[in-house]
Design a protein around this motif. Structure first.
Motif, PDB file in Angstrom:
ATOM      1  N   GLN A  14       1.059  -1.260  -0.129  1.00 22.43           N
ATOM      2  CA  GLN A  14       0.093   0.081  -0.035  1.00 22.43           C
ATOM      3  C   GLN A  14       0.982   1.273   0.015  1.00 22.43           C
ATOM      4  N   PRO A  15       0.484   2.323  -0.382  1.00 29.02           N
ATOM      5  CA  PRO A  15       1.109   3.738  -0.560  1.00 29.02           C
ATOM      6  C   PRO A  15       1.503   4.009   1.063  1.00 29.02           C
ATOM      7  N   CYS A  16       2.606   4.612   1.221  1.00 30.85           N
ATOM      8  CA  CYS A  16       3.335   5.003   2.470  1.00 30.85           C
ATOM      9  C   CYS A  16       2.461   6.209   2.817  1.00 30.85           C
ATOM     10  N   VAL A  17       2.409   6.561   4.167  1.00 35.15           N
ATOM     11  CA  VAL A  17       2.016   7.774   4.689  1.00 35.15           C
ATOM     12  C   VAL A  17       3.077   8.486   5.524  1.00 35.15           C
ATOM     13  N   VAL A  18       3.437   9.713   5.439  1.00 34.41           N
ATOM     14  CA  VAL A  18       4.482  10.290   6.563  1.00 34.41           C
ATOM     15  C   VAL A  18       4.300   9.917   7.650  1.00 34.41           C
ATOM     16  N   SER A  19       3.261   9.657   8.461  1.00 32.08           N
ATOM     17  CA  SER A  19       3.310   9.429   9.852  1.00 32.08           C
ATOM     18  C   SER A  19       3.846   8.290   9.988  1.00 32.08           C
ATOM     19  N   VAL A  21       6.228   6.706   8.309  1.00 35.49           N
ATOM     20  CA  VAL A  21       7.833   6.729   7.954  1.00 35.49           C
ATOM     21  C   VAL A  21       8.368   7.743   9.116  1.00 35.49           C
ATOM     22  N   ILE A  22       7.871   8.498   9.616  1.00 39.02           N
ATOM     23  CA  ILE A  22       8.357   9.101  10.804  1.00 39.02           C
ATOM     24  C   ILE A  22       8.294   8.071  11.868  1.00 39.02           C
ATOM     25  N   SER A  23       7.323   7.249  12.194  1.00 39.29           N
ATOM     26  CA  SER A  23       7.296   6.308  13.265  1.00 39.29           C
ATOM     27  C   SER A  23       8.345   5.131  12.956  1.00 39.29           C
ATOM     28  N   LEU A  25      11.343   5.776  11.226  1.00 44.97           N
ATOM     29  CA  LEU A  25      12.580   6.380  11.122  1.00 44.97           C
ATOM     30  C   LEU A  25      13.022   6.581  12.767  1.00 44.97           C
ATOM     31  N   THR A  26      11.942   6.998  13.602  1.00 51.15           N
ATOM     32  CA  THR A  26      12.082   7.246  14.999  1.00 51.15           C
ATOM     33  C   THR A  26      12.406   5.861  15.899  1.00 51.15           C
ATOM     34  N   SER A  27      11.935   4.851  15.353  1.00 50.29           N
ATOM     35  CA  SER A  27      12.291   3.500  15.909  1.00 50.29           C
ATOM     36  C   SER A  27      13.414   2.748  15.605  1.00 50.29           C
ATOM     37  N   VAL A  28      14.358   3.384  14.839  1.00 50.37           N
ATOM     38  CA  VAL A  28      15.698   2.780  14.371  1.00 50.37           C
ATOM     39  C   VAL A  28      16.337   2.708  15.518  1.00 50.37           C
ATOM     40  N   LYS A  29      16.930   1.581  15.737  1.00 49.36           N
ATOM     41  CA  LYS A  29      18.036   1.255  16.918  1.00 49.36           C
ATOM     42  C   LYS A  29      19.265   2.192  16.675  1.00 49.36           C
ATOM     43  N   GLN A  30      19.622   2.665  17.568  1.00 45.52           N
ATOM     44  CA  GLN A  30      20.748   3.630  17.637  1.00 45.52           C
ATOM     45  C   GLN A  30      22.071   3.017  17.248  1.00 45.52           C
ATOM     46  N   GLN A  31      22.192   1.806  17.562  1.00 45.98           N
ATOM     47  CA  GLN A  31      23.271   0.944  17.355  1.00 45.98           C
ATOM     48  C   GLN A  31      23.507   0.362  15.877  1.00 45.98           C
ATOM     49  N   THR A  32      22.425   0.485  15.129  1.00 44.36           N
ATOM     50  CA  THR A  32      22.210  -0.169  13.843  1.00 44.36           C
ATOM     51  C   THR A  32      23.415   0.552  12.820  1.00 44.36           C
ATOM     52  N   SER A  33      24.030  -0.560  12.118  1.00 43.99           N
ATOM     53  CA  SER A  33      25.080  -0.173  11.253  1.00 43.99           C
ATOM     54  C   SER A  33      24.567   0.691  10.291  1.00 43.99           C
ATOM     55  N   THR A  34      25.008   1.602   9.467  1.00 44.77           N
ATOM     56  CA  THR A  34      24.819   2.312   8.244  1.00 44.77           C
ATOM     57  C   THR A  34      24.821   1.448   7.227  1.00 44.77           C
ATOM     58  N   LEU A  43      21.378   9.976  12.914  1.00 38.89           N
ATOM     59  CA  LEU A  43      20.737  11.120  11.964  1.00 38.89           C
ATOM     60  C   LEU A  43      19.383  10.750  11.460  1.00 38.89           C
ATOM     61  N   LEU A  44      19.200   9.446  11.241  1.00 42.24           N
ATOM     62  CA  LEU A  44      17.788   9.303  10.903  1.00 42.24           C
ATOM     63  C   LEU A  44      16.753   9.517  11.797  1.00 42.24           C
ATOM     64  N   ARG A  45      16.857   9.288  12.916  1.00 43.03           N
ATOM     65  CA  ARG A  45      16.391   9.369  14.229  1.00 43.03           C
ATOM     66  C   ARG A  45      16.297  11.045  14.380  1.00 43.03           C
ATOM     67  N   ALA A  46      17.254  11.759  14.370  1.00 45.54           N
ATOM     68  CA  ALA A  46      17.120  13.047  14.789  1.00 45.54           C
ATOM     69  C   ALA A  46      16.407  13.943  13.775  1.00 45.54           C
ATOM     70  N   SER A  47      16.391  13.293  12.314  1.00 44.95           N
ATOM     71  CA  SER A  47      15.920  14.258  11.406  1.00 44.95           C
ATOM     72  C   SER A  47      14.642  13.765  10.724  1.00 44.95           C
ATOM     73  N   ALA A  48      13.777  12.871  11.481  1.00 44.47           N
ATOM     74  CA  ALA A  48      12.866  11.754  11.141  1.00 44.47           C
ATOM     75  C   ALA A  48      11.715  12.999  10.369  1.00 44.47           C
ATOM     76  N   THR A  49      11.271  13.937  11.198  1.00 46.41           N
ATOM     77  CA  THR A  49      10.192  14.664  10.608  1.00 46.41           C
ATOM     78  C   THR A  49      10.477  15.650   9.463  1.00 46.41           C
ATOM     79  N   LEU A  50      11.926  15.929   9.298  1.00 49.89           N
ATOM     80  CA  LEU A  50      12.418  16.670   8.053  1.00 49.89           C
ATOM     81  C   LEU A  50      12.461  15.819   7.020  1.00 49.89           C
ATOM     82  N   LEU A  51      12.994  14.387   6.975  1.00 51.00           N
ATOM     83  CA  LEU A  51      13.246  13.570   6.087  1.00 51.00           C
ATOM     84  C   LEU A  51      11.982  12.758   5.622  1.00 51.00           C
ATOM     85  N   ALA A  52      11.054  12.542   6.482  1.00 51.41           N
ATOM     86  CA  ALA A  52       9.985  11.670   6.148  1.00 51.41           C
ATOM     87  C   ALA A  52       9.221  11.944   4.986  1.00 51.41           C
TER      88      ALA A  52
END
Length: 87
Positions: A14-19, A21-23, A25-34, A43-52
């Protein structure tokens, strides 16, 4: 080459919705490799609302085109030697 589901199973994507994607991005584990893009999880977590909104447009374009970019189908597995204690 179509790598996304065909019309018989199209309801799976189904098509994605911004909310959503924000959810995600903000749930990505900090220790995840690039990934191949080199963007760190913090960076993904910190800028989730801008990038989403931009990521949402990108994902929806991929879903409607039914074509996954070749680089997204590539993964690198790196074996890391772990010394076993007592051996």
């Amino acid at each position: 080459m179509n790598v996304l589901p065909n019309q018989a199973s199209e309801s799976v994507l189904q098509p994605c919705v911004v909310s959503d994607v924000i959810s995600y991005l903000t749930s990505v584990k900090q220790q995840t490799s690039t990934g191949l893009d080199g963007v760190p999880a913090c960076l993904l977590r910190a800028s989730a609302t801008l990038l989403a909104p931009f990521i949402t447009v990108l994902f929806n374009a991929i879903i409607s085109a039914k074509h996954l970019p070749m680089k997204w189908r590539t993964s690198y597995i790196v074996l890391i030697y772990r010394k076993v204690h007592g051996r």
